[in-house]
Design a protein around this motif. Sequence first.
Motif, PDB file in Angstrom:
ATOM      1  N   VAL A 164       0.845  -1.197   0.000  1.00 49.67           N
ATOM      2  CA  VAL A 164       0.000   0.000   0.000  1.00 49.67           C
ATOM      3  C   VAL A 164       0.878   1.244   0.000  1.00 49.67           C
ATOM      4  N   SER A 165       1.923   1.231   0.828  1.00 53.99           N
ATOM      5  CA  SER A 165       2.844   2.370   0.886  1.00 53.99           C
ATOM      6  C   SER A 165       3.609   2.536  -0.423  1.00 53.99           C
ATOM      7  N   LEU A 166       4.015   1.420  -1.036  1.00 60.16           N
ATOM      8  CA  LEU A 166       4.754   1.484  -2.297  1.00 60.16           C
ATOM      9  C   LEU A 166       3.881   2.011  -3.431  1.00 60.16           C
ATOM     10  N   SER A 167       2.588   1.744  -3.342  1.00 60.34           N
ATOM     11  CA  SER A 167       1.664   2.132  -4.407  1.00 60.34           C
ATOM     12  C   SER A 167       1.126   3.549  -4.251  1.00 60.34           C
ATOM     13  N   THR A 168       0.951   3.990  -3.007  1.00 60.51           N
ATOM     14  CA  THR A 168       0.331   5.287  -2.741  1.00 60.51           C
ATOM     15  C   THR A 168       1.141   6.442  -3.329  1.00 60.51           C
TER      16      THR A 168
END
Length: 210
Positions: A164-168
């Motif tokens: 989620v952090s990598l995508s946000t």
Amino acid sequence: MQDDISGWSDWNHNFDGIEEISSPSELHGILTGIVCVTTAPTRDEWLQILSTLTVPKVSDEALALLEEEANDVSHALSEDELDYLPMLPDDEHVLSERVQALADWCAGVVLGFGLASGHIRADEQELIESLQDVAAVEFDESDDDEEGEESYQELYEFVRLIPVSLSTGRAKISVADSSLLKHFQSKEKQVKDTSDEPSLVEMYTPDRPS
């Protein structure tokens, strides 16, 4: 069993036993790492991605499952509810099996992210290193107790949100504009790479015990 609800049963049925990947969980990690960077691959693009990974041709059912899951994961990673879930065996499986599956999934995320040429932003290096650390975890029989179960759950909750952090905040690119298909295209053109530089697979695959 929760395996049926989560989709693990179908996923495991279609992708278990593929020698070129460690486990079905690793494949789900690869899928997740890819869609952190790109839009969800189509059926035809999955055929080419699997060729890049030297995975033998899979069934039409398996391709449909990959396409559907990529769309679901892409949607989950774009939401703020943080409801993304790795594809892992449920808690009716022995702890050692679940720990290995989680390690495989982490290795897959790193590999998929690297294959898609995911540029690591300044605040993400530590996240990638955390995934690599978990990918190298080895289960010890002494960990098979209540404390080990609690440690697994804590580790699971931590790493499942890393994609989620990598995508946000990342502008997604098309699969065609990524480096995912370069290997496939080079094979099609029969171009031999003579560079001594390490490949993306080598760069992004953690040093895991055999």
